[in-house]
Design a protein around this motif. Sequence first.
Motif, PDB file in Angstrom:
ATOM      1  N   THR A 168      -8.162  -9.237  -6.913  1.00  0.00           N
ATOM      2  CA  THR A 168      -8.424  -7.904  -7.459  1.00  0.00           C
ATOM      3  C   THR A 168      -9.798  -7.416  -7.033  1.00  0.00           C
ATOM      4  O   THR A 168      -9.970  -6.252  -6.638  1.00  0.00           O
ATOM      5  CB  THR A 168      -8.321  -7.921  -8.993  1.00  0.00           C
ATOM      6  OG1 THR A 168      -7.002  -8.333  -9.371  1.00  0.00           O
ATOM      7  CG2 THR A 168      -8.595  -6.544  -9.579  1.00  0.00           C
ATOM      8  N   GLU A 202      -6.032 -14.271  -9.313  1.00  0.00           N
ATOM      9  CA  GLU A 202      -5.898 -12.827  -9.511  1.00  0.00           C
ATOM     10  C   GLU A 202      -7.248 -12.126  -9.596  1.00  0.00           C
ATOM     11  O   GLU A 202      -7.426 -11.038  -9.048  1.00  0.00           O
ATOM     12  CB  GLU A 202      -5.086 -12.528 -10.776  1.00  0.00           C
ATOM     13  CG  GLU A 202      -4.828 -11.035 -10.957  1.00  0.00           C
ATOM     14  CD  GLU A 202      -4.045 -10.705 -12.213  1.00  0.00           C
ATOM     15  OE1 GLU A 202      -3.674  -9.529 -12.384  1.00  0.00           O
ATOM     16  OE2 GLU A 202      -3.811 -11.620 -13.026  1.00  0.00           O
ATOM     17  N   GLU A 247      -2.387  -2.118  -9.239  1.00  0.00           N
ATOM     18  CA  GLU A 247      -1.266  -2.820  -9.872  1.00  0.00           C
ATOM     19  C   GLU A 247      -1.727  -4.185 -10.381  1.00  0.00           C
ATOM     20  O   GLU A 247      -1.103  -5.222 -10.131  1.00  0.00           O
ATOM     21  CB  GLU A 247      -0.087  -2.957  -8.906  1.00  0.00           C
ATOM     22  CG  GLU A 247       0.484  -1.614  -8.462  1.00  0.00           C
ATOM     23  CD  GLU A 247       1.657  -1.757  -7.513  1.00  0.00           C
ATOM     24  OE1 GLU A 247       1.866  -2.873  -6.995  1.00  0.00           O
ATOM     25  OE2 GLU A 247       2.370  -0.766  -7.292  1.00  0.00           O
ATOM     26  N   ALA A 248      -2.857  -4.155 -11.085  1.00  0.00           N
ATOM     27  CA  ALA A 248      -3.471  -5.385 -11.587  1.00  0.00           C
ATOM     28  C   ALA A 248      -3.690  -5.273 -13.084  1.00  0.00           C
ATOM     29  O   ALA A 248      -3.598  -4.189 -13.672  1.00  0.00           O
ATOM     30  CB  ALA A 248      -4.800  -5.630 -10.880  1.00  0.00           C
ATOM     31  N   HIS A 259      -6.156   5.475  -3.447  1.00  0.00           N
ATOM     32  CA  HIS A 259      -5.038   4.568  -3.251  1.00  0.00           C
ATOM     33  C   HIS A 259      -5.564   3.214  -2.835  1.00  0.00           C
ATOM     34  O   HIS A 259      -6.647   3.076  -2.312  1.00  0.00           O
ATOM     35  CB  HIS A 259      -4.080   5.104  -2.183  1.00  0.00           C
ATOM     36  CG  HIS A 259      -4.680   5.156  -0.817  1.00  0.00           C
ATOM     37  ND1 HIS A 259      -5.465   6.207  -0.390  1.00  0.00           N
ATOM     38  CD2 HIS A 259      -4.629   4.280   0.213  1.00  0.00           C
ATOM     39  CE1 HIS A 259      -5.862   5.987   0.850  1.00  0.00           C
ATOM     40  NE2 HIS A 259      -5.375   4.826   1.243  1.00  0.00           N
ATOM     41  N   SER A 260      -4.765   2.184  -3.102  1.00  0.00           N
ATOM     42  CA  SER A 260      -5.122   0.834  -2.690  1.00  0.00           C
ATOM     43  C   SER A 260      -4.519   0.567  -1.331  1.00  0.00           C
ATOM     44  O   SER A 260      -3.376   0.927  -1.056  1.00  0.00           O
ATOM     45  CB  SER A 260      -4.593  -0.184  -3.703  1.00  0.00           C
ATOM     46  OG  SER A 260      -4.809  -1.499  -3.259  1.00  0.00           O
ATOM     47  N   THR A 298      -6.705   0.452 -12.363  1.00  0.00           N
ATOM     48  CA  THR A 298      -5.715  -0.574 -12.711  1.00  0.00           C
ATOM     49  C   THR A 298      -4.344  -0.217 -12.146  1.00  0.00           C
ATOM     50  O   THR A 298      -3.647  -1.068 -11.579  1.00  0.00           O
ATOM     51  CB  THR A 298      -5.635  -0.730 -14.244  1.00  0.00           C
ATOM     52  OG1 THR A 298      -6.925  -1.104 -14.738  1.00  0.00           O
ATOM     53  CG2 THR A 298      -4.628  -1.793 -14.633  1.00  0.00           C
ATOM     54  N   ARG A 299      -3.967   1.059 -12.265  1.00  0.00           N
ATOM     55  CA  ARG A 299      -2.672   1.488 -11.718  1.00  0.00           C
ATOM     56  C   ARG A 299      -2.664   1.406 -10.194  1.00  0.00           C
ATOM     57  O   ARG A 299      -1.677   0.974  -9.595  1.00  0.00           O
ATOM     58  CB  ARG A 299      -2.354   2.912 -12.173  1.00  0.00           C
ATOM     59  CG  ARG A 299      -1.959   3.031 -13.636  1.00  0.00           C
ATOM     60  CD  ARG A 299      -1.343   4.388 -13.926  1.00  0.00           C
ATOM     61  NE  ARG A 299      -2.294   5.468 -13.675  1.00  0.00           N
ATOM     62  CZ  ARG A 299      -3.125   5.955 -14.597  1.00  0.00           C
ATOM     63  NH1 ARG A 299      -3.129   5.447 -15.825  1.00  0.00           N
ATOM     64  NH2 ARG A 299      -3.949   6.938 -14.306  1.00  0.00           N
TER      65      ARG A 299
END
Length: 220
Positions: free
Chosen positions: A19, A15, A48-49, A2-3, A44-45
């Motif tokens: 990121t 961005e 959310e980038a 998780h981020s 990427t998910r």
Amino acid sequence: MHSSDNPPFLAKLPEHESTYRRLRDMVLFGDMAPGQKVTIQGITRALEAGMTPVREAIRRLTAEGALELHENRRVSVPRLTPSQLEEIAFARLALEPRLARGAVARMQPADIDRLAQIDREIDAAIADVDVHRYLAGNFRFHFALYELADAPILLSLTQSLWLRFGPSLRVVIESEASIGPDRHRDAVAAMRQNDARALSEAIEADIAQGMERVRAELGA
């Protein structure tokens, strides 16, 4: 995987840079376990980038030795070997006490108060056995101190060492189900006394303590 929550200042960065920093923090704080292969799409998910800034972040972290690129569009955090751990220990013990000593001459009372507040937040994370908060706070404490030394090359080298070491420290903490004490209180006391030698010794002891825990896990 998780981020972590994004600090407000990240929204002000381009961005590609925000990121990179978010993926760096996922590596640094052990959100990606050593040896665990994850897909670029999964990253990427989680972030959310867009795919382009994620690929650029992966490229940078791979160049820094924090990630390995595999076939089938997968990446992983490298597993530390005992010999690599000893290299990291040697380098950290050379660089970080030097940064701490350099910080003393530039340190203001407000800086010490800020570091003491971060240490209180770390103590709260230890009491709550919140590993992510502890690791994030530990990073903030050390680098808020080291940034005061105004030695950007040494600071960059130190960050690259933390990227290689951080994931393994999280594995050890979670396997032991204990975060344990640190030497930050001694460090803050040395700062208030303007004692560069005592601060250097506290940082050395703090590094050695963390290294010994990982060394025992690796059987080094």
